[in-house]
Scaffold this active site. Sequence first.
Site, PDB file in Angstrom:
ATOM      1  N   CYS A  52      -2.272  19.936   4.703  1.00 60.73           N
ATOM      2  CA  CYS A  52      -1.183  20.872   4.940  1.00 60.73           C
ATOM      3  C   CYS A  52      -0.967  21.057   6.438  1.00 60.73           C
ATOM      4  O   CYS A  52      -1.770  20.637   7.258  1.00 60.73           O
ATOM      5  CB  CYS A  52      -1.500  22.224   4.304  1.00 60.73           C
ATOM      6  SG  CYS A  52      -1.843  22.130   2.539  1.00 60.73           S
ATOM      7  N   ARG A  87       2.655  16.266   7.161  1.00 62.38           N
ATOM      8  CA  ARG A  87       1.349  16.610   6.611  1.00 62.38           C
ATOM      9  C   ARG A  87       1.440  17.125   5.176  1.00 62.38           C
ATOM     10  O   ARG A  87       0.422  17.279   4.501  1.00 62.38           O
ATOM     11  CB  ARG A  87       0.682  17.679   7.482  1.00 62.38           C
ATOM     12  CG  ARG A  87       0.410  17.231   8.901  1.00 62.38           C
ATOM     13  CD  ARG A  87      -0.282  18.328   9.670  1.00 62.38           C
ATOM     14  NE  ARG A  87      -1.575  18.647   9.118  1.00 62.38           N
ATOM     15  CZ  ARG A  87      -2.705  18.032   9.443  1.00 62.38           C
ATOM     16  NH1 ARG A  87      -2.686  17.062  10.332  1.00 62.38           N
ATOM     17  NH2 ARG A  87      -3.859  18.389   8.904  1.00 62.38           N
ATOM     18  N   TRP A 133       0.821  20.510   1.112  1.00 66.53           N
ATOM     19  CA  TRP A 133       0.552  19.362   0.242  1.00 66.53           C
ATOM     20  C   TRP A 133      -0.357  19.887  -0.852  1.00 66.53           C
ATOM     21  O   TRP A 133      -1.482  20.290  -0.599  1.00 66.53           O
ATOM     22  CB  TRP A 133      -0.115  18.232   1.024  1.00 66.53           C
ATOM     23  CG  TRP A 133      -0.316  16.993   0.211  1.00 66.53           C
ATOM     24  CD1 TRP A 133       0.612  16.017  -0.038  1.00 66.53           C
ATOM     25  CD2 TRP A 133      -1.520  16.570  -0.445  1.00 66.53           C
ATOM     26  NE1 TRP A 133       0.063  15.017  -0.821  1.00 66.53           N
ATOM     27  CE2 TRP A 133      -1.245  15.325  -1.089  1.00 66.53           C
ATOM     28  CE3 TRP A 133      -2.797  17.103  -0.567  1.00 66.53           C
ATOM     29  CZ2 TRP A 133      -2.197  14.638  -1.820  1.00 66.53           C
ATOM     30  CZ3 TRP A 133      -3.752  16.416  -1.307  1.00 66.53           C
ATOM     31  CH2 TRP A 133      -3.447  15.196  -1.915  1.00 66.53           C
ATOM     32  N   GLY A 138      -7.114  22.788   3.821  1.00 64.83           N
ATOM     33  CA  GLY A 138      -8.476  22.458   3.437  1.00 64.83           C
ATOM     34  C   GLY A 138      -8.690  22.767   1.967  1.00 64.83           C
ATOM     35  O   GLY A 138      -7.739  22.962   1.205  1.00 64.83           O
ATOM     36  N   GLU A 191      -1.927  -5.023   3.499  1.00 60.32           N
ATOM     37  CA  GLU A 191      -1.136  -4.026   4.223  1.00 60.32           C
ATOM     38  C   GLU A 191       0.337  -4.121   3.853  1.00 60.32           C
ATOM     39  O   GLU A 191       1.013  -3.097   3.691  1.00 60.32           O
ATOM     40  CB  GLU A 191      -1.330  -4.210   5.727  1.00 60.32           C
ATOM     41  CG  GLU A 191      -0.495  -3.298   6.607  1.00 60.32           C
ATOM     42  CD  GLU A 191      -0.793  -1.813   6.427  1.00 60.32           C
ATOM     43  OE1 GLU A 191       0.019  -1.005   6.907  1.00 60.32           O
ATOM     44  OE2 GLU A 191      -1.812  -1.465   5.791  1.00 60.32           O
ATOM     45  N   LYS A 247       2.455  -1.019   2.214  1.00 61.59           N
ATOM     46  CA  LYS A 247       3.680  -0.459   2.778  1.00 61.59           C
ATOM     47  C   LYS A 247       4.777  -0.366   1.728  1.00 61.59           C
ATOM     48  O   LYS A 247       5.503   0.626   1.643  1.00 61.59           O
ATOM     49  CB  LYS A 247       4.159  -1.320   3.967  1.00 61.59           C
ATOM     50  CG  LYS A 247       3.380  -1.107   5.230  1.00 61.59           C
ATOM     51  CD  LYS A 247       3.628   0.280   5.805  1.00 61.59           C
ATOM     52  CE  LYS A 247       2.435   0.837   6.504  1.00 61.59           C
ATOM     53  NZ  LYS A 247       1.233   1.110   5.740  1.00 61.59           N
ATOM     54  N   GLU A 272       3.963   2.410  -0.773  1.00 67.52           N
ATOM     55  CA  GLU A 272       4.047   3.751  -0.205  1.00 67.52           C
ATOM     56  C   GLU A 272       5.469   4.284  -0.147  1.00 67.52           C
ATOM     57  O   GLU A 272       5.717   5.446  -0.469  1.00 67.52           O
ATOM     58  CB  GLU A 272       3.459   3.752   1.214  1.00 67.52           C
ATOM     59  CG  GLU A 272       1.951   3.709   1.286  1.00 67.52           C
ATOM     60  CD  GLU A 272       1.450   3.715   2.715  1.00 67.52           C
ATOM     61  OE1 GLU A 272       0.479   4.429   2.992  1.00 67.52           O
ATOM     62  OE2 GLU A 272       2.040   2.995   3.554  1.00 67.52           O
ATOM     63  N   HIS A 305      -7.491 -16.802 -10.193  1.00 69.79           N
ATOM     64  CA  HIS A 305      -8.489 -15.998 -10.906  1.00 69.79           C
ATOM     65  C   HIS A 305      -7.883 -14.701 -11.460  1.00 69.79           C
ATOM     66  O   HIS A 305      -8.572 -13.697 -11.581  1.00 69.79           O
ATOM     67  CB  HIS A 305      -9.662 -15.684  -9.982  1.00 69.79           C
ATOM     68  CG  HIS A 305     -10.419 -16.900  -9.559  1.00 69.79           C
ATOM     69  ND1 HIS A 305     -11.422 -17.456 -10.316  1.00 69.79           N
ATOM     70  CD2 HIS A 305     -10.282 -17.679  -8.460  1.00 69.79           C
ATOM     71  CE1 HIS A 305     -11.890 -18.521  -9.702  1.00 69.79           C
ATOM     72  NE2 HIS A 305     -11.220 -18.687  -8.571  1.00 69.79           N
TER      73      HIS A 305
END
Length: 611
Positions: free
Chosen positions: A2, A27, A74, A101, A484, A488, A491, A507
């Site tokens: 947060c 955040r 959040w 927290g 990566e 991206k 996300e 595989h």
Amino acid sequence: MCGIVGYVGRKKVVPVLLEGLKRLEYRGYDSAGLAILQQDRIVIHRSVGKIKELENALWGRDVSGEVGLGHTRWATHGRPTEENAHPHSDCTGDLVVVHNGIIENYLALKDKLQREGHHFKSDTDTEVVAHLIEGQLQETADLELAVRRALADVVGTYALGILWRGDPHRLVAARNGSPLVVGLGDGEFLIASDLPAILSHTRDVLFLDDEEIVVLSHDGVNVTTLAGEPVEKKIQKILWTPLMAEKSGYKHFMLKEIYEQPRAIRDTIRGRFSLDGGQLYLEGLDALQDRLPTIDRIVLVACGTSWHAGLVGKFLIEDLTRIPVEVDYGSEFRYRDPILDERTLVVTISQSGETLDTLVSLREARRRGCKALAICNVVGSTLSRESDGVLYTHAGPEIGVASTKAFTTQLAALYLLALALGRANGRLDGTKIQELLSELIRLPQRMEQVLSLGPALEELAGQFCAVSNFLYLGRGINYPIALEGALKLKEISYIHAEGYPAGEMKHGPIALITDEIPVVFLAPKDRTFEKVLSNIEEVKTRNGIVIALSDETDSHLLAKADHLITIPHTSPYLMPLLLVVPLQLLAYHIAVRKGCDVDQPRNLAKSVTVE
């Protein structure tokens, strides 16, 4: 996760708080709220959604006041609702708390407080803190003392801001495990979870450490431990400017930060070496110089995108120094019994320097006698303060939740670290280092050439924005870039994507290949090029769609790839920094085409400061 901002001064507090919250919205953006001290009362305004919803809720309201707290959430405990939005108050409404927290023992505390007659209005863990302080204020009229006593019962992580109507000219804040910075302005003082929230007001800051309390008033700030012992804090001057945290004409922060990468690389490597004799000047290694020649094992610890940087770092360090390297997730490292000794160097990698799992891993490594080096973007962050040495990246503020320039500057820092380790153990001489540095100097210019492919990648994105799955494949040092690139896309566009070593396709992932799935191949002309060509052939045999990235216009590649993106040639050690840029742009343009919130993807937050 947060964002917290607090203000004591002479300005109208609401514009200050709203500006700070907007700069902290990366955040968390499930809900937001303000608490304003107005004469003989505290007024709370809260709303679900982003900061703009809070602004709308404030329209036409009395928002006068010069002391206040703000919060952007959040969600962890309790769904995103107005009742669960911060600030939270006690039973009387005379005291409010904002929190970043997790209070681990909140259920036991809540049960105890309810038996004592306290009434709860939310599902959050935070509200117990307000009621604990309320209970202590029944015994003492000293807010600071009440906070100390209340926190003695709290188990968990927190950055807290507290206001009380009974002490209207002071704001109390406390930290344990979650970041909190204090801004020292001209007749005004601020607290915030991160620097961008206060840069418009001051560049002079104090970074709180764990189990410290700060009291802000018109007269200044006073820092003590939870036990009440005075603490002398060093004032740090921050060089970032507010303009660095603005979009500068770009549609999104993420796009701006992608295009800032050549500048960020230049800033990260500037002044850290000389081509004359291949000399390196890595100030963060000063405290480790005596230990470096004896290092026989390295552990890289990180989370998310930084973990992918660590995987590239493993290839760099092992190949250039022959020192064995292990890469671990911070969340896994902290819960197992890692094999560490005084000849192990632990390198933690974090953009913010506040990632909780990485921080706990650092502390465990130091407890076991290891030397610890941090690679970090934020000066004065907890990770940088607690490490034996720190190699700063100079990406500047990264506001977009999906990391871009922080990642590539981490790779540049790892490259320099590998050279320093190779020099220390005698594997690299001045001539070889000079050769490797010559390639690094040319990298920003080559990255600018890659960025010129933006329009072509935007057009390509239009062809694939409606697909449901992507597969990314690479080999060797470029395999982490496949991971990566997939991350991206996941996300910011919410398209399912997987990254794999290309050799592992047979595989399992080959079962996914159809004429509807794009497969992105990282195919630079290196020692695995022919192997990647074989993998491409296997995909084409099954009617898959091939998007290839290469520094080679090989006739076989041209014949087999449906789409070929050609990038400049560079050293194999630096190729990951060029290959990742088109993947960032492709993900960005697909997300934009889909109408996704690029800078603030759903359910994500920039800095993971909770478990």
